[in-house]
Write a protein that holds these residues in place. Structure first.
Motif, PDB file in Angstrom:
ATOM      1  N   ILE A  59      45.808  41.391  37.915  1.00 50.69           N
ATOM      2  CA  ILE A  59      44.850  41.019  38.704  1.00 50.69           C
ATOM      3  C   ILE A  59      45.159  40.087  39.600  1.00 50.69           C
ATOM      4  O   ILE A  59      44.912  40.100  40.829  1.00 50.69           O
ATOM      5  N   GLY A  74      45.436  40.098  44.434  1.00 53.58           N
ATOM      6  CA  GLY A  74      45.083  38.996  45.247  1.00 53.58           C
ATOM      7  C   GLY A  74      46.231  38.391  45.945  1.00 53.58           C
ATOM      8  O   GLY A  74      46.261  38.177  47.292  1.00 53.58           O
ATOM      9  N   MET A 132      42.852  49.284  47.272  1.00 51.34           N
ATOM     10  CA  MET A 132      41.837  48.088  47.091  1.00 51.34           C
ATOM     11  C   MET A 132      42.143  46.843  47.603  1.00 51.34           C
ATOM     12  O   MET A 132      41.319  46.085  48.304  1.00 51.34           O
ATOM     13  N   SER A 136      40.031  44.474  50.371  1.00 49.21           N
ATOM     14  CA  SER A 136      39.833  43.082  50.199  1.00 49.21           C
ATOM     15  C   SER A 136      40.346  42.188  51.365  1.00 49.21           C
ATOM     16  O   SER A 136      39.581  41.289  51.926  1.00 49.21           O
ATOM     17  N   ILE A 159      37.955  39.897  53.713  1.00 53.34           N
ATOM     18  CA  ILE A 159      38.190  38.420  54.329  1.00 53.34           C
ATOM     19  C   ILE A 159      38.360  38.265  55.659  1.00 53.34           C
ATOM     20  O   ILE A 159      37.565  37.459  56.115  1.00 53.34           O
ATOM     21  N   LEU A 176      29.241  33.348  47.720  1.00 51.30           N
ATOM     22  CA  LEU A 176      29.059  34.459  48.392  1.00 51.30           C
ATOM     23  C   LEU A 176      29.590  35.881  47.602  1.00 51.30           C
ATOM     24  O   LEU A 176      28.916  36.784  47.195  1.00 51.30           O
ATOM     25  N   PRO A 226      32.081  46.156  42.960  1.00 50.14           N
ATOM     26  CA  PRO A 226      32.880  46.477  41.871  1.00 50.14           C
ATOM     27  C   PRO A 226      33.722  45.075  41.413  1.00 50.14           C
ATOM     28  O   PRO A 226      34.182  44.504  42.379  1.00 50.14           O
ATOM     29  N   MET A 255      36.562  44.563  40.223  1.00 52.10           N
ATOM     30  CA  MET A 255      38.021  44.443  40.707  1.00 52.10           C
ATOM     31  C   MET A 255      38.214  43.991  41.976  1.00 52.10           C
ATOM     32  O   MET A 255      38.923  43.091  42.468  1.00 52.10           O
ATOM     33  N   ILE A 256      37.332  44.550  42.952  1.00 46.36           N
ATOM     34  CA  ILE A 256      37.315  44.274  44.321  1.00 46.36           C
ATOM     35  C   ILE A 256      37.036  42.645  44.432  1.00 46.36           C
ATOM     36  O   ILE A 256      37.540  41.741  45.519  1.00 46.36           O
ATOM     37  N   LEU A 295      37.335  40.307  42.314  1.00 44.91           N
ATOM     38  CA  LEU A 295      38.372  39.435  41.832  1.00 44.91           C
ATOM     39  C   LEU A 295      39.454  39.256  42.523  1.00 44.91           C
ATOM     40  O   LEU A 295      40.144  38.276  42.946  1.00 44.91           O
ATOM     41  N   THR A 296      39.839  40.475  43.114  1.00 47.67           N
ATOM     42  CA  THR A 296      41.048  40.445  44.202  1.00 47.67           C
ATOM     43  C   THR A 296      40.837  39.798  45.362  1.00 47.67           C
ATOM     44  O   THR A 296      41.609  38.738  45.785  1.00 47.67           O
ATOM     45  N   THR A 297      39.612  39.757  45.891  1.00 47.16           N
ATOM     46  CA  THR A 297      39.263  39.002  47.062  1.00 47.16           C
ATOM     47  C   THR A 297      39.241  37.501  46.760  1.00 47.16           C
ATOM     48  O   THR A 297      39.603  36.638  47.671  1.00 47.16           O
ATOM     49  N   PHE A 330      41.133  35.919  44.471  1.00 46.40           N
ATOM     50  CA  PHE A 330      42.358  35.392  44.566  1.00 46.40           C
ATOM     51  C   PHE A 330      43.168  35.531  45.879  1.00 46.40           C
ATOM     52  O   PHE A 330      43.861  34.475  45.935  1.00 46.40           O
TER      53      PHE A 330
END
Lengths: 303, 239
Positions: free
Chosen positions: A40, A44, A85, A89, A93, B120, B130, B132-133, B135-137, B139
Motif C-alpha cells: 500500500i 503511493g 490505480m 491517484s 492530486i 477532503l 474505494p 485503496m484509491i 490510501l494510495t492518494t 501516501f
C-alpha cells in the motif's frame, strides 16, 4: 492532455464520470487482490516517484527536451491494475492540488490516461514473444499509451461541440505523435537503467505462445477503436451518411425519436444524441470487425 | 512553495474551514455542474457564480488576490482553445469558454483552500470512494514533495559534478540513470515506511486527529449551495 473543467459539455463529462466509477472500482479491487498489504505505501510512493521523475529533463533533440508521462512506465513496474490505480491517484492530486485537469473532467481524464493509457501500454508488452524485440515492444507500448490518450481527449472535445479545424487537428495529432515517440524512447531508457540495478523490479510480460496473437489483435483493436472514435467525432455527418447508405437510418431514426417524442427537450438533446449515437454505432462496428478478425486469426493459427 | 501556500490556507479556522468535507465537496460539485451547463450568453449567471465564490473566499478569510491569481493557471490553455473558436467567428463562445474554465478552477481552488487534503480524502472515502484509491492518494500526497525535493537535490548534485553539456546519447542515458536511482530510493523508502507504520500500529487506514461530524451547519451550507445553484440554473435563458 489534462482536460480542465469548462471544456466538456455536460453529457460528455457526466457519461465519462459515470463510466469511470465502475472502472475505478474494478481496478481498485483487482489491485488489492494482486498486492500484499505491504504494497500500500509502495503504490503511493510510486505515484510520488512519477511526479518527481517528471521533473527530470531528457535531451531528445537539438535544443529540445521532453519529460515522462508515466502510464507505460508504471504498467511495466507495477502491472496493469496497480498502474491504473496509481495513475488515477496522480490525476486526482493533479486536479485538486495543481488545478491541472478539472474535477468534473476527472472521469474523462481517468479514462484517457489511467485506463486506456495503461491498457494501450500493457497489451503490446504482455504479448512480447521474442526477447530480442523487447525494446521495440516497450517503445510501442509507451508510444500507443500517449497517442491513444491524446486522441481520446481530442475526440471528447470534438463531441463536446468544440470545432477544431482540420489543419489544426492535423498539427495536434503530429504533436501527439512526437511526444508519444519521446515517451517511448524515455521509457525504454529508464526500463533498461532500472533493470541494471535490479532486474526483478520489472514486471514479466507473457512468455509468448498462444496469447501473443490475442494481445496483438487486442492492441490493434484498441488503436482502431480510438482512431474510429476520433474520426467519428470529427465528422459525424460522414458516419451518418454511411449509416444511411447501409439502410439503418429509418430504424435508427425511429429508435431515436420514439422515446423522446413529445418532450420539449428532445429538440435540444437530439443534435447531441445523434452525434453520440453515430459515434457509438461506429465504435460497435469497428469492435465487431476486430472481434471477427481476431477470431478468424486464432482459428487459423490453432488449426 | 506552491503546496505550502495551499496547506497554510487550508489550515485556517473560519466558518467555512470548520464545515464537513462532504458538504464542501458536494457543494462544489453542484457549483461546477452549474458552471459547465451554463449557456454561452448568460452574464447574470456568471456574475452570480462569481459572487458566490467571492463570498466564499471572504468568509474563509483567504487572500483574494492570491486565490484569483492562482486560479489563472488554467488561462493559457483555455485562451489557446478560445483563440481557435474566435478565429472561426464565434467570439461569444470563446469568451464563455475562458470564463467557464476560470470560474471552475477558482471553485476547485476554494474547495482545497478551505479543506486540508487528508480531511477532503476522508470525506470522499465516507462518500464511497474505494479505500485503496484513498490510501494510495494519501501516501502520494504525503511523499510527493519529499521525492520531488530528492529529485531536485540529485539534479544539483549532478551539475555540481560537472553535468553541463554532454552528447545527446550520453545525456539521455544519464537522465534515465537518475530516474532509475530515484526509483530505487523510492522503493527502499516505501519498504521503510511500511515497517515504520507497522511499528506504530497501522491497521489499514488513516485516522483523522479531529474527526468531523455532519451537523446542521453542514446541511445548511450544502442545502443553500444546491438551492442557489438550482435557482440560478432554472432561470437560465434557453440555450
Amino acid at each position: 492532455m489534462h482536460i480542465p473543467d469548462g471544456f466538456l459539455s455536460p453529457p460528455v463529462w457526466l457519461a465519462m464520470d459515470l463510466a469511470a466509477i465502475p472502472a475505478v472500482g474494478l481496478v481498485a479491487r483487482k489491485a488489492q487482490g494482486a498486492l500484499e498489504e505491504s504494497s500500500i505505501p509502495l503504490l503511493g510512493v510510486m505515484g510520488a516517484f512519477v511526479f518527481a521523475a517528471q521533473m527530470i529533463n531528457f535531451p531528445v533533440g537539438p535544443g529540445t527536451s521532453g519529460h515522462l508521462v508515466g502510464a507505460a512506465l508504471l504498467a511495466y513496474l507495477l502491472g496493469p491494475w496497480a498502474a491504473a490505480m496509481v495513475m488515477t491517484s496522480i490525476l486526482a492530486i493533479q486536479s485538486l492540488v495543481f488545478q491541472d485537469g478539472g474535477i468534473l473532467a476527472l472521469g474523462a481524464n481517468v479514462w484517457n490516461m489511467a485506463m486506456i493509457g495503461v491498457l494501450a501500454a500493457w497489451l503490446p508488452y504482455h504479448s512480447q514473444a521474442v526477447a530480442s524485440r523487447r525494446k521495440a515492444v516497450i517503445f510501442t507500448g509507451a508510444f500507443l499509451s500517449v497517442i491513444c490518450a491524446g486522441c481520446l481527449a481530442l475526440a471528447e472535445l470534438l463531441i463536446s461541440g468544440l470545432h477544431i479545424p482540420a489543419p489544426v487537428l492535423a498539427v495536434a495529432l503530429a504533436l501527439f505523435a512526437v511526444s508519444a515517440a519521446i515517451e517511448g524512447g524515455i521509457t525504454v531508457a529508464i526500463i533498461q537503467a532500472i533493470e541494471k540495478i535490479h532486474p526483478g523490479w520489472i514486471q514479466a510480460g507473457a512468455s509468448g505462445g498462444k496469447r501473443t496473437g490475442l494481445m496483438v489483435v487486442g492492441a490493434a483493436a484498441l488503436v482502431l477503436a480510438v482512431g474510429g472514435v476520433l474520426v467519428a467525432s470529427s465528422s459525424p455527418d460522414g458516419l451518418e451518411r454511411l449509416i444511411e447508405t447501409a439502410g439503418l437510418s429509418s430504424r435508427g431514426r425511429a429508435l431515436i425519436s420514439t422515446p423522446l417524442s413529445g418532450y420539449e427537450w428532445s429538440m435540444m438533446a437530439s443534435e447531441w444524441l445523434r452525434k453520440a449515437l453515430a459515434g457509438l454505432a461506429g465504435l460497435v462496428l469497428i469492435y465487431g470487425l476486430c472481434l471477427l478478425l481476431g477470431r478468424g486469426l486464432i482459428r487459423r493459427r490453432s488449426s | 512553495m506552491h503546496q505550502r501556500t495551499l496547506d497554510q490556507w487550508s489550515r485556517g479556522a473560519s466558518w467555512l474551514h470548520r464545515r464537513d468535507a462532504r458538504a464542501k465537496a458536494l457543494g462544489t460539485l453542484a457549483l461546477l455542474a452549474l458552471i459547465s451547463s451554463a449557456p454561452v450568453r448568460a452574464a447574470p449567471l456568471y456574475l452570480g457564480v462569481t459572487a458566490i465564490l467571492a463570498a466564499g473566499i471572504l468568509v474563509a478569510r483567504l487572500p483574494l488576490a492570491a486565490v484569483l491569481l492562482r486560479a489563472a493557471i488554467v488561462i493559457p490553455l483555455s485562451l489557446t482553445f478560445a483563440a481557435l473558436v474566435a478565429i472561426q467567428g464565434d467570439v461569444a463562445k470563446a469568451a464563455a469558454l475562458v470564463v467557464r474554465t476560470y470560474l471552475s478552477a477558482a471553485a476547485a481552488l476554494l474547495l482545497v483552500g478551505v479543506t486540508p487534503l487528508p480531511k477532503l480524502l476522508d470525506g470522499l472515502r465516507r462518500l464511497g470512494v474505494p479505500k485503496m484509491i484513498i490510501l494510495t492518494t494519501q501516501f502520494l500526497y504525503r511523499y510527493l514533495f519529499v521525492l520531488v525535493e530528492q529529485s531536485q537535490h540529485m539534479r544539483i548534485a549532478a551539475s555540481a559534478r560537472g553535468g553541463g553539456r554532454v552528447l545527446r546519447a550520453i545525456g539521455l542515458r544519464r537522465a534515465a540513470g537518475s530516474v532509475a536511482v530515484l526509483f530505487a530510493r523510492s522503493y527502499d523508502r516505501a519498504e521503510g515506511i511500511y515497517r515504520a507504520m507497522l511499528a506504530r500500529g497501522f491497521q489499514g487506514e488513516f485516522r483523522l486527529l479531529e474527526p468531523t461530524r455532519f451537523g446542521w451547519a453542514d446541511s445548511l451550507l450544502l442545502g443553500g449551495l444546491v438551492l442557489v445553484c438550482a435557482v440560478l440554473g432554472w432561470s437560465l435563458p434557453a440555450a
